[in-house]
Design an enzyme around this catalytic site. Structure first.
Site, PDB file in Angstrom:
ATOM      1  N   ASP A  55      -0.822  -4.021   1.085  1.00  0.00           N
ATOM      2  CA  ASP A  55      -0.758  -2.250   0.290  1.00  0.00           C
ATOM      3  C   ASP A  55      -1.844  -1.672   1.057  1.00  0.00           C
ATOM      4  OD1 ASP A  55      -0.401  -0.142  -1.387  1.00  0.00           O
ATOM      5  OD2 ASP A  55       0.017  -1.713  -3.136  1.00  0.00           O
TER       6      ASP A  55
ATOM      7  N   ASP B 254       5.658   4.588  -5.592  1.00  0.00           N
ATOM      8  CA  ASP B 254       6.181   3.421  -6.626  1.00  0.00           C
ATOM      9  C   ASP B 254       7.075   3.826  -7.351  1.00  0.00           C
ATOM     10  OD1 ASP B 254       3.005   1.957  -6.998  1.00  0.00           O
ATOM     11  OD2 ASP B 254       4.346   1.962  -5.346  1.00  0.00           O
TER      12      ASP B 254
ATOM     13  N   GLY C 171       5.738   5.048   2.630  1.00  0.00           N
ATOM     14  CA  GLY C 171       6.579   5.531   3.623  1.00  0.00           C
ATOM     15  C   GLY C 171       5.874   6.433   4.444  1.00  0.00           C
TER      16      GLY C 171
END
Length: 545
Positions: free
Chosen positions: A307, A369, A348
């Protein structure tokens, strides 16, 4: 009169002596769930009562721009970098002697994972993440998980006025990386469970074991759900003398946990970041990529979610740098000696579909999210996925985020739509509910093997929208046997008839149809099929070759 004047002076001295000053450093645990993090509030109270300073939180630093102390009640405002620019937040506290009860502000956007100092890429990162991140955070940060304000207890550790925060280091730039060898995994979209959507920082060794048991006993394993993925908040706050990452007290022995999960015929996943800290402020893998990959391999890890988080604080925001930061871990995983699925989570950004596969990614997030509400799921699934199908195929998949099915924010009809659309999109299927207590209706949605077969089809084609009439849409996915999976969706507020035309999906003539939710044969249909579809609902059929 002289005695009266002396009394006034005495009372003034007593009042001055009793007046509180909050100047100094206050420290305490930043999480109520583990032993891994520290929170520091550094304050400087001027003679006029104005307050400045900073908050040093696990995820990053915030500058205090003003505040006031009224009796024992303290309020101060702070600024911190966020995905869409500088965010202004307000803290409140109660001072009781050498203790501070600090109420954390509610942070916006679950992608920030709540937590002090959280946030995605700072200003200059290309603006906010793609829409779909949802509304108020469901408790993403340390000590949160129920949407309620978190209260921390800090102790005064110094009375000295704090020095200013050092300036941020210059961002690191990296060139576009070369090709990372493909790991040969994820020939169909990965299926499993992830801890974040439901449990946030409450995940633990005990919970993961129980969830693994439930995946087996519920039948989810037989339906294809294999990965048991631990999201953020498993990490310790410091590396050992050799630089090795460890776990906090919620996970006493990660190798033993992996062995347990493997004994159930399942695989174990874990979470990290290319930055120095994760989204919730725990240790990331920055400058320790090879070391951490080898640690994961030694533990028996089978899946890594990586992440972006605080990487925005050390790297510049170019496509080349982001791709290279992810390539570092991609190469490290290939060299780790273990087959580990690689999941990129960077919302993205920077046209990830153009380079995700090249740097070893098996899947990559396409948006911000998801949250457990119709508007978030609908926007992410219907609005933000078209056009990405060219990047999907065996071993490399678009990821519109994890499933919210069973978490209570949508109706069963909406969850059925959620499942249908994700399967037509050839999305990874990572359940995020409490499998131990799911209802039969939720179990039936998550374990509909006919619908799952669409997602897991060996052809590996991502479905596309083939027609749209206002709120009525038809999506189609070609299958390896020459047939098509077709979803008739109604995004509107009332039931409506939806028609799928064979000419739109690339078929002609008459074809047998099967309803994949009712498990019924519908007979042969020529040229088109029309069905009554409930509000926010779906009819999903297989059109045979």
């Amino acid at each position: 009169m002289k005695w009266h004047g002396l009394c006034i002076a005495a009372f003034a001295c007593i009042a001055a002596a009793n007046a509180q000053s909050v100047t100094g450093r206050w420290a305490g645990n930043a999480s109520t769930a583990d032993d891994g993090q520290e929170m520091i509030v550094a304050l400087n109270q001027a003679a006029d009562g104005s307050i400045t300073g900073y908050v040093a939180a696990p995820r990053g630093n915030e500058t205090i721009t003003g505040g006031k102390l009224e009796g024992s009640s303290l309020t101060f405002e702070a600024e911190r970098p966020g995905r869409g620019g500088v965010q202004k937040v307000t803290y409140t506290a109660v001072i009781e002697g050498g203790k501070m009860k600090l109420t954390m502000p509610m942070f916006g956007g679950r992608g920030n994972r709540g937590g002090p100092g959280a946030g995605g890429p700072p200003p200059g990162a290309g603006g906010p993440p793609p829409a779909g991140a949802g509304g108020p955070p469901p408790g993403g940060g340390p000590g949160r998980g129920n949407g309620q304000p978190q209260v921390l207890e800090l102790a005064r550790v110094s009375n000295d006025a704090p020095a200013p925060l050092p300036p941020a280091p210059a961002p690191v730039s990296l060139p576009m990386p070369g090709q990372v060898k493909a790991n040969g995994l994820a020939k169909t979209p990965p299926m499993g469970w992830n801890s974040w959507n439901k449990f946030r920082n409450q995940v633990s060794d005990k919970m993961v074991r129980e969830m693994a048991d439930a995946i087996v006993s519920s039948g989810m394993k037989d339906a294809g759900y294999i990965y048991v993925n631990i999201d953020d908040t498993w990490e310790s706050s410091h590396r050992d003398a050799s630089g090795n990452i460890g776990t906090n007290n919620k996970f006493p022995n990660m190798k033993a946990l992996a062995d347990y999960v493997h004994s159930k015929g399942l695989k174990l996943g874990i979470y990290s970041s290319p930055g120095p800290k994760t989204c919730a402020g725990y240790l990331g893998s920055y400058q320790h990529e090879e070391q951490d990959a080898k640690t994961y391999a030694a533990w028996g890890i089978d899946y890594l979610k990586y992440d972006w988080c605080s990487a925005s604080q050390v790297y510049d925001q170019s496509q080349a740098t982001m791709a290279n930061a992810y390539a570092k871990m991609g190469e490290a995983l290939v060299q780790s000696g273990r087959h580990i699925v690689y999941s990129l989570c960077q919302y993205g950004q920077r046209d990830v579909g153009e380079w995700g596969e090249k740097i070893g990614g098996n899947l990559w997030r396409t948006t911000g999210d998801i949250s457990d509400r119709w508007q978030s799921m609908e926007n992410i699934g219907f609005n933000l996925q078209p056009g990405r199908e060219k990047y999907a195929g065996p071993g490399h998949w678009n990821d519109p985020d994890m499933l919210e099915i069973g978490n209570g924010g949508m109706t069963d009809t909406e969850y059925q739509t959620h499942m249908s659309l994700w399967c037509l999109l050839a999305s990874p299927l990572l359940a995020g509910n409490d499998i131990r207590s799911m209802t039969p209706a939720i179990a039936a949605i998550l374990m509909n093997k006919e619908v799952i077969a669409v997602d897991q089809d060996k052809l590996g084609k991502q479905g596309v929208r083939v027609s749209k009439d206002g709120d009525l849409e038809v999506w189609s996915k070609p299958l390896a046997d020459g047939g098509f999976a077709v979803g008739l969706f109604n995004r509107g507020a009332a039931a409506a008839k939806v028609t799928a035309k064979w000419s739109d999906i690339g078929a002609t003539g008459s074809h047998k149809l099967r309803d994949l939710w009712k498990h019924e044969e519908l007979g042969k249909m020529a040229d088109a099929y029309t069905a009554e579809v409930p509000s926010h609902g779906v009819v999903m059929v297989k059109v045979e070759k």
